[in-house]
Design a protein around this motif. Structure first.
Motif, PDB file in Angstrom:
ATOM      1  N   GLU A 126      -6.956 -59.315 -32.490  1.00  0.00           N
ATOM      2  CA  GLU A 126      -5.813 -58.594 -33.015  1.00  0.00           C
ATOM      3  C   GLU A 126      -4.529 -59.256 -32.531  1.00  0.00           C
ATOM      4  O   GLU A 126      -4.505 -59.923 -31.493  1.00  0.00           O
ATOM      5  N   ASN A 129      -3.311 -57.032 -25.967  1.00  0.00           N
ATOM      6  CA  ASN A 129      -4.040 -56.090 -26.833  1.00  0.00           C
ATOM      7  C   ASN A 129      -4.340 -54.770 -26.142  1.00  0.00           C
ATOM      8  O   ASN A 129      -5.035 -53.920 -26.712  1.00  0.00           O
ATOM      9  N   LYS A 165     -13.080 -51.146 -30.246  1.00  0.00           N
ATOM     10  CA  LYS A 165     -12.932 -52.591 -30.499  1.00  0.00           C
ATOM     11  C   LYS A 165     -14.284 -53.227 -30.788  1.00  0.00           C
ATOM     12  O   LYS A 165     -14.409 -54.113 -31.648  1.00  0.00           O
ATOM     13  N   LYS A 218     -15.208 -52.438 -34.333  1.00  0.00           N
ATOM     14  CA  LYS A 218     -14.325 -53.121 -35.279  1.00  0.00           C
ATOM     15  C   LYS A 218     -14.717 -54.577 -35.480  1.00  0.00           C
ATOM     16  O   LYS A 218     -14.669 -55.102 -36.598  1.00  0.00           O
TER      17      LYS A 218
END
Length: 540
Positions: A35, A43, A62, A65
């Protein structure tokens, strides 16, 4: 003049922004999915930093994702973390290519100059290998079993305290905050089984040993601010002479340990506790033959090294044990069917004992207790993630010689343990407390390298048990049983045995309904704490 001032402010802003974003090109240059980072914090979520969202929830989010990627990037403030999702990669890093990933990362620059740098968990390379080889023989099952009576007596004191509170309140039930309760229990176990002193923190709530332990374990808000500043600008904070740890906090333990050692040596006293085991380990270390010339850095075992191991055992035994026990009683409270099955096992043991004191062999027969503890460590593992530092460049290949990942010297590798444990593909119904997952007939359903409560490979917990395939002597499974850590198992089994034999655990008015919603930031204690009601079984 105003234009000049505005120009200077603009230049200053650009310089600060460039400084804040300077470390954040690693993943872009290496082609690692990630990201977009934010200035200074990378992050890391602001909600986590300000205690609005639990860190473990962010870790799990996370993971989900970026689940389709073998590796993804995460900037932890200014440090780039290479987070592994692929179990083949986890196996390679933790075991097969271990020589490239021997060390843990330095948590904070200050650690390199503190007592904590001498702890086994902080040592690196050959120093770690030599210290591990020195300590491992000291922690055999037979030596740890000798501590059982010390641990069991602390458990009995814990039960007597609840019975006394019930008598004083003239009630059949009582609500207790379990983190405080188990901190006192763990404190007394460590005092007795590790440091060789007798305290009762349930009766003497402000004894010196307990207060000293609290000061070492619990960071104040100022200490947490220092940790963040060390992460952002370690050189500046170090140059200012700002110290994270107060050296005076270890002086009490230092005098306690060395006075005890001196007294025992002078009076030829042998006591089955941690100090005795470490004294033995030190004696054996000094009797070893010369370290091989191939070893570039050597471990030492002077007084500071022995003190460091004692402090490490205190931190682990006090904080981690009290948190695990608090979560265990919470899960038993919220899962009455599991609690009933466990009580049935405890009742059978009581009948076999026929009024005699609990013994270690009888404790070892409690197989359902093992399942309950294993499931606890899946749902609430002591370490939410594991870290390794790459010591030299390596291209990791799969069995077909295809490149799985490329790591370079000083890369920090992260294995998100709690995310693996809560992945529905690894453990169906991951949020459900289900000890039967770990029945003998269900073990084959647990994917290798998805259950890692005590770490992985040679740098896992020193007392851990690993399952090997005897025919090939190669690691076939990463299924770590809690019974491998014998002292921790004795402690947990003993106190839970005595509590459940006398009391039923039920939700009270203050009991948290949803644990994850009650967690905030990096803290593992819910904001509403661990309140549980104890009901006497003899009136049910």
């Amino acid at each position: 003049m105003a234009l000049i001032l505005l120009a200077l402010l603009l230049v200053l802003f650009v310089l600060i922004y460039k400084f804040s974003m300077a470390p954040y090109g690693v993943f872009r240059d290496r082609g690692i999915v990630h990201e977009s980072p934010r200035p200074f914090i990378g992050n890391l979520s602001l909600r986590v930093l300000f205690g609005r969202t639990p860190f473990i929830e962010m870790l799990i989010h996370k993971y989900q994702k970026f689940k389709q990627y073998k590796v993804y990037g995460f900037y932890n403030i200014r440090e780039p973390f290479f987070v592994l999702h692929d179990v083949e990669l986890i196996k390679k890093v933790g075991i097969q290519d271990f020589d490239y990933f021997t060390n843990h990362r330095d948590m904070i620059a200050e650690f390199s100059e503190s007592l904590f740098s001498k702890c086994l968990i902080s040592l690196k390379g050959d120093k770690w290998r030599e210290m591990r080889n020195t300590l491992t023989p000291a922690f055999t099952g037979s030596k740890l079993k000798a501590m059982f009576e010390l641990i069991n007596e602390c458990s009995l004191e814990g039960v007597r305290y609840i019975e006394s509170e019930l008598r004083n309140s003239n009630s059949l039930d009582i609500e207790l905050e379990m983190k405080d309760y188990f901190e006192r229990f763990a404190n007394d176990v460590i005092a007795s089984a590790a440091f060789g002193i007798k305290v009762n923190s349930f009766v003497d709530k402000t004894n010196q040993f307990y207060k000293a332990g609290q000061s070492v374990i619990h960071f104040t808000g100022l200490a947490m601010l220092k940790i963040i500043l060390y992460g952002i600008m370690p050189r500046v904070i170090k140059a200012l002479g700002i110290s994270l740890f107060d050296p005076r906090k270890t002086e009490y333990f230092k005098s306690l340990i060395f006075d005890a050692m001196k007294y025992r040596a002078e009076h030829k006293i042998i006591r089955s506790d941690m100090i005795h085991l470490l004294m033995e380990a030190k004696r054996n270390f000094l009797l070893q033959e010369t370290i091989p010339e191939s070893s570039t850095e050597h471990a030492e075992f002077n007084d500071d090294d022995l003190l460091a191991q004692c402090v490490l055992f205190f931190v682990v035994g006090f904080e981690i044990m009290s948190v695990c026990l608090a979560y265990l009683t919470y899960e038993l409270c919220m899962n009455p069917t599991v609690q009933s099955k466990l009580y049935e096992e405890i009742h059978k043991v009581e009948q076999e004992l026929q009024g005699k004191p609990l013994t270690y062999p009888m404790l070892s027969k409690m197989k359902y207790m093992d399942l309950v503890i294993s499931e606890l460590l899946r749902l609430w593992p002591p370490a939410f993630s594991l870290d390794r530092v790459c010591s030299k460049d390596i291209d990791i290949l799969d069995d077909n010689q295809e490149v799985l990942a490329k790591f370079r010297k000083d890369d920090i590798i992260i294995i998100p343990v709690i995310a693996l444990h809560r992945d529905p593909e690894n453990f169906p119904e991951p949020d459900r407390f289900k000890p039967e997952r770990f029945l003998e007939e269900n073990k084959d359903q647990i994917k290798p390298f998805t259950y890692l409560p005590f770490g992985l490979g040679p740098r896992s917990c020193i007392g851990k048990l690993t399952l090997f395939n005897n025919s090939t002597n190669k690691l076939q499974s990463c299924f770590y049983l809690f019974s491998g850590n014998r002292m921790a198992l004795m402690e947990v089994k003993s106190i839970i045995y005595h509590l459940l034999s006398k009391f039923q655990l039920v939700p009270g008015e203050k009991t948290v309904k949803n644990m994850m919603d009650s967690l905030k930031g990096f803290h593992m204690q819910p904001k509403d704490k661990f309140w549980i009601k104890f009901v006497r079984r003899d009136v049910l």
